[in-house]
Design an enzyme around this catalytic site. Structure first.
Site, mmCIF file in Angstrom:
data_model
loop_
_atom_site.group_PDB
_atom_site.id
_atom_site.type_symbol
_atom_site.label_atom_id
_atom_site.label_comp_id
_atom_site.label_asym_id
_atom_site.label_seq_id
_atom_site.Cartn_x
_atom_site.Cartn_y
_atom_site.Cartn_z
ATOM 1 N N SER A 167 33.680 44.969 -49.883
ATOM 2 C CA SER A 167 33.591 43.601 -49.351
ATOM 3 C C SER A 167 32.736 43.587 -48.070
ATOM 4 O O SER A 167 32.627 44.610 -47.377
ATOM 5 C CB SER A 167 34.995 43.083 -49.058
ATOM 6 O OG SER A 167 35.607 43.933 -48.121
ATOM 7 N N CYS A 169 30.230 42.200 -58.407
ATOM 8 C CA CYS A 169 29.462 41.678 -57.280
ATOM 9 C C CYS A 169 28.264 40.892 -57.770
ATOM 10 O O CYS A 169 27.606 40.207 -57.000
ATOM 11 C CB CYS A 169 29.014 42.815 -56.371
ATOM 12 S SG CYS A 169 27.800 43.859 -57.169
ATOM 13 N N GLU A 202 41.307 53.582 -53.636
ATOM 14 C CA GLU A 202 42.679 54.050 -53.864
ATOM 15 C C GLU A 202 43.348 53.270 -55.011
ATOM 16 O O GLU A 202 44.357 53.722 -55.553
ATOM 17 C CB GLU A 202 43.511 53.949 -52.575
ATOM 18 C CG GLU A 202 43.732 52.546 -52.019
ATOM 19 C CD GLU A 202 42.575 52.046 -51.146
ATOM 20 O OE1 GLU A 202 41.425 52.471 -51.367
ATOM 21 O OE2 GLU A 202 42.824 51.203 -50.262
ATOM 22 N N PHE A 211 36.926 48.959 -55.929
ATOM 23 C CA PHE A 211 37.781 49.127 -57.117
ATOM 24 C C PHE A 211 37.106 48.674 -58.409
ATOM 25 O O PHE A 211 37.545 49.030 -59.493
ATOM 26 C CB PHE A 211 39.107 48.357 -56.937
ATOM 27 C CG PHE A 211 38.991 46.875 -57.177
ATOM 28 C CD1 PHE A 211 38.984 46.359 -58.472
ATOM 29 C CD2 PHE A 211 38.883 45.971 -56.126
ATOM 30 C CE1 PHE A 211 38.873 45.002 -58.712
ATOM 31 C CE2 PHE A 211 38.767 44.605 -56.344
ATOM 32 C CZ PHE A 211 38.759 44.122 -57.643
ATOM 33 N N GLU A 214 33.920 34.185 -51.443
ATOM 34 C CA GLU A 214 33.935 35.015 -52.656
ATOM 35 C C GLU A 214 35.366 35.052 -53.206
ATOM 36 O O GLU A 214 36.291 35.468 -52.509
ATOM 37 C CB GLU A 214 33.476 36.439 -52.312
ATOM 38 C CG GLU A 214 33.432 37.342 -53.531
ATOM 39 C CD GLU A 214 32.964 38.765 -53.220
ATOM 40 O OE1 GLU A 214 33.279 39.288 -52.136
ATOM 41 O OE2 GLU A 214 32.290 39.350 -54.087
ATOM 42 N N LYS A 265 34.807 59.260 -51.783
ATOM 43 C CA LYS A 265 36.132 58.647 -51.603
ATOM 44 C C LYS A 265 36.223 57.444 -52.539
ATOM 45 O O LYS A 265 35.659 56.396 -52.289
ATOM 46 C CB LYS A 265 36.342 58.183 -50.147
ATOM 47 C CG LYS A 265 37.797 58.041 -49.862
ATOM 48 C CD LYS A 265 38.382 56.747 -49.404
ATOM 49 C CE LYS A 265 38.080 55.391 -49.698
ATOM 50 N NZ LYS A 265 39.081 54.703 -50.531
#
Ligand code: NAD
Length: 482
Positions: free
Chosen positions: A228, A283, A178, A151, A382, A175
Site C-alpha cells: 500500500s 493493483c 505474513e 498479500f 483504494e 520477506k
C-alpha cells in the site's frame, strides 16, 4: 491435525524464527488454518543479512553465465511444480486456480528474463576517448538486497525481484506477506533444490518488525517493496535515510475511460474482468469507469449483467469465477466502503452482498455503483475489493482532468476505436501503465513496471532492463598503456 509453524531459510538451512509471535495462515475460502507463520524478529533479519553478506563475496565472482545456469535450473523446477504452486497460492490467497496459474506463469517469465543476464549485464566501451586512452563502463553487483511483498500475488511478486538480483551477482532476503507465506515457502524449497550456494537466497517471515529491521540494517544495500502507498512511503523514507537504494511500489485507484464509440461487448468483458478478477485485489484492477457521453447507458446495463453472471465460491472449485477476499478484517473494510458509498448517495445497482455465498470464508460478491463522484470515499480511496464505480464524464478532457487530479497513478486505460483519442490518452495520461482497449495492463517481465505519482516511490522501476540498473552499479574504467 496441529498446524505446522513455518521456518525461515537462512544460509542454506531451514531454521526456526527467534520470535515467538505467530499468526494463523488461513484459507480465506474455508477459514481452515493452513499453518502458523512466525512474525519474525530483528535478529532473524540480522542472521539473514550476515549470511547474505558473507555469500556475496564469492557469489559476485561466479561468472554471470554460471549464475544464469542456477536460474535455468530454478525455471525448470518451477515449471515442473507449477500446478502445485498454483494450488498453494489459491489455498492461501483465495483467487481462482486459473488466476493463480496465470500469476505463476508471470513469475516464471521473470526467471526467464533474468536468465539472459550475460547479455543484459554487458557494459559499454569506447576506444580512444583521448589519444591512446580507452574507456569502458561495466555493471557491478552491489551486495545484499531485500524484497518486502504484499498479500495479493503470493507466488509472483517476489519473483519480480530475486531472480534479477542474483543474476546480477547480488545476494537476497525475501520477506513474504505474513498473510500468505506458503507460496514462497514452496518456492524456496525449489531454490534449495536448484542448488544455489548457502546465503545467496534467504527467506525471513514476519511483519512490520522484520520490515523495519530490513530498512535499517547496515549490511542491506537495497530494498524492493510492493504494497500500500502509506507503507511504501514509510519504507522508501526509512530505507533511503539508511543509505539504501529503494524502489517502493504502492497502491492504486485505476481509471477506465470509455468513449461512446468503444466496442461494446469487448469493453464490457474487459471492464468486468479488470474490476472483479482476483476479487478486485489487484493493483491493476479497474476501480472507476469514466463513462463518456452516451456510453453511460449501455455501460450501466451491460456491467450489471456481467456482475450478476459472476460465480462466487472457493477458487479451487471448477466453474468458480471469483474467490473470497483475503481476511475477515479486509472483508469488513470492503463492506465499510460499500456502506459509505450508499450513505454518500451513490446508487448500488448490483449488490453482491446479497448474492448466494458459501457459509464459511471471507466472501463479498461483486458490487456495482453508479452515480459516483470524486468527492465520495469510493470515488477517491483504494478499496481493493470487488467494487466497481461508474462515474459520468462529459468528454475526454473532463475524463483526463479527473485522472490528473487523483494522487495515485498506477494504471489507466481507454476504450475507443478512435486512434487520435487513444494516442492522446497514451501520451498525456499520468498513469505509469497506460492501456488502449485492455482491461489490465499487466506487467511484462521484459519491460519495466512501477507506478507514478503516489503509486511509486523511487527512481528505477521493477523488472525488464531497469532491474539490471537497480541491482548493479555502473563503474567506469579509463585505461592508457604507453
Ligand atoms: P501492505 O502495505 O499492508 O503490506 C505490504 C507489506 O508491508 C507486507 O509484507 C507487510 O508485512 C508490510 N507492512 C504492512 N504494514 C506495515 C507497517 N506499518 N510497517 C512496516 N511494514 C508493514 O499491503 P497489502 O495489504 O499486503 O497489499 C495490498 C496493497 O499492495 C494495495 O495497496 C495494492 O495496490 C498494493 N500493490 C501494489 C502493487 C504495485 O505493483 N504497485 C502490486 C501489488 C499490490
Amino acid at each position: 491435525m496441529t498446524a505446522q509453524t513455518l521456518r525461515n531459510y537462512i544460509d542454506g538451512q531451514w531454521v526456526p524464527s527467534d520470535s515467538d509471535r505467530v499468526l494463523d495462515v488461513l484459507n480465506p475460502a474455508t477459514e481452515e488454518v493452513l499453518a502458523k507463520v512466525p512474525l519474525g524478529a530483528a535478529s532473524d533479519v540480522d542472521k539473514a543479512a550476515k549470511a547474505a553478506h558473507a555469500a556475496f563475496a564469492s557469489w559476485r565472482k561466479v561468472p554471470p553465465v554460471e549464475r544464469a545456469r542456477y536460474l535455468f535450473k530454478l525455471k525448470q523446477l518451477l515449471e515442473d511444480n507449477r500446478e502445485e504452486l498454483a494450488r498453494i497460492c489459491t489455498s492461501e490467497h483465495g483467487k481462482t486456480i486459473a488466476e493463480s496459474r496465470g500469476s505463476v506463469q508471470r513469475g516464471i517469465e521473470c526467471v526467464e528474463v533474468a536468465c539472459g543476464a550475460p547479455s543484459l549485464l554487458m557494459g559499454d566501451t569506447l576506444e580512444d576517448v583521448a589519444t591512446g586512452i580507452d574507456c569502458q563502463s561495466v555493471r557491478q553487483p552491489i551486495g545484499v538486497f531485500a524484497c518486502i511483498a504484499p498479500f495479493n500475488f503470493p507466488a509472483m511478486v517476489p519473483m519480480w525481484f530475486f531472480p534479477f538480483a542474483v543474476a546480477c551477482g547480488d545476494t537476497f532476503i525475501c520477506k513474504p506477506s505474513e498473510q500468505v507465506p506458503l507460496s514462497q515457502q514452496f518456492v524456496w524449497k525449489l531454490v534449495e533444490d536448484a542448488g544455489f550456494p548457502p546465503g545467496v537466497l534467504n527467506l525471513v517471515n514476519g511483519d512490520s518488525e522484520v520490515v523495519n529491521a530490513i530498512c535499517t540494517h547496515p549490511l542491506i544495500r537495497g530494498v524492493s517493496f510492493v504494497g500500500s502507498s502509506p507503507v511504501a512511503k514509510h519504507v522508501y523514507e526509512t530505507a533511503a535515510k539508511h543509505g539504501k537504494r529503494v524502489q517502493a511500489l504502492g497502491g492504486a485507484k485505476n481509471f477506465m475511460v470509455v468513449m461512446p464509440d468503444a466496442n461494446r461487448e469487448r469493453t464490457l468483458e474487459a471492464l468486468s474482468s479488470s474490476a472483479y478478477g482476483c476479487a478486485g485485489e489487484r493493483c491493476l484492477a479497474g476501480a472507476i469507469v469514466l463513462a463518456v457521453g452516451d456510453s453511460h447507458t449501455w455501460l450501466r446495463d451491460g456491467l450489471k449483467q456481467k456482475a450478476a453472471a459472476i460465480r462466487v465460491g472457493d477458487g479451487a472449485t471448477d466453474g468458480v469465477t471469483m474467490g473470497p477476499v483475503i481476511s475477515a478484517a479486509h472483508k469488513d473494510r470492503v463492506l465499510g466502503y460499500i456502506d459509505r458509498g450508499v450513505e454518500e448517495g451513490a446508487e448500488l445497482i448490483h449488490d453482491g452482498r446479497s448474492s448466494q455465498q458459501p457459509a464459511n470464508g471471507f466472501f463479498v460478491g461483486p458490487c456495482l455503483f453508479d452515480g459516483v463522484t470524486e468527492e465520495m470515499a469510493i470515488g477517491q480511496e483504494e478499496i481493493f475489493g470487488p467494487v466497481l464505480c461508474i462515474e459520468k464524464a462529459n468528454d475526454l478532457d473532463a475524463a483526463m482532468a479527473r485522472i490528473s487530479k487523483h494522487p495515485l497513478a498506477n494504471a489507466s486505460t481507454i476504450f475507443t476505436q478512435d486512434g487520435s483519442a487513444a494516442r492522446r490518452f497514451k501520451f498525456e495520461v499520468d498513469a505509469s501503465m497506460a492501456a488502449v482497449n485492455i482491461g489490465v495492463a499487466a506487467p511484462m517481465s521484459f519491460f519495466g513496471f512501477g507506478g507514478a505519482k503516489g503509486s511509486f516511490f523511487g527512481d528505477l522501476k521493477a523488472h525488464g532492463r531497469e532491474a539490471f540498473d537497480f541491482f548493479t552499479d555502473r563503474k567506469v574504467f579509463m585505461t592508457r598503456w604507453d
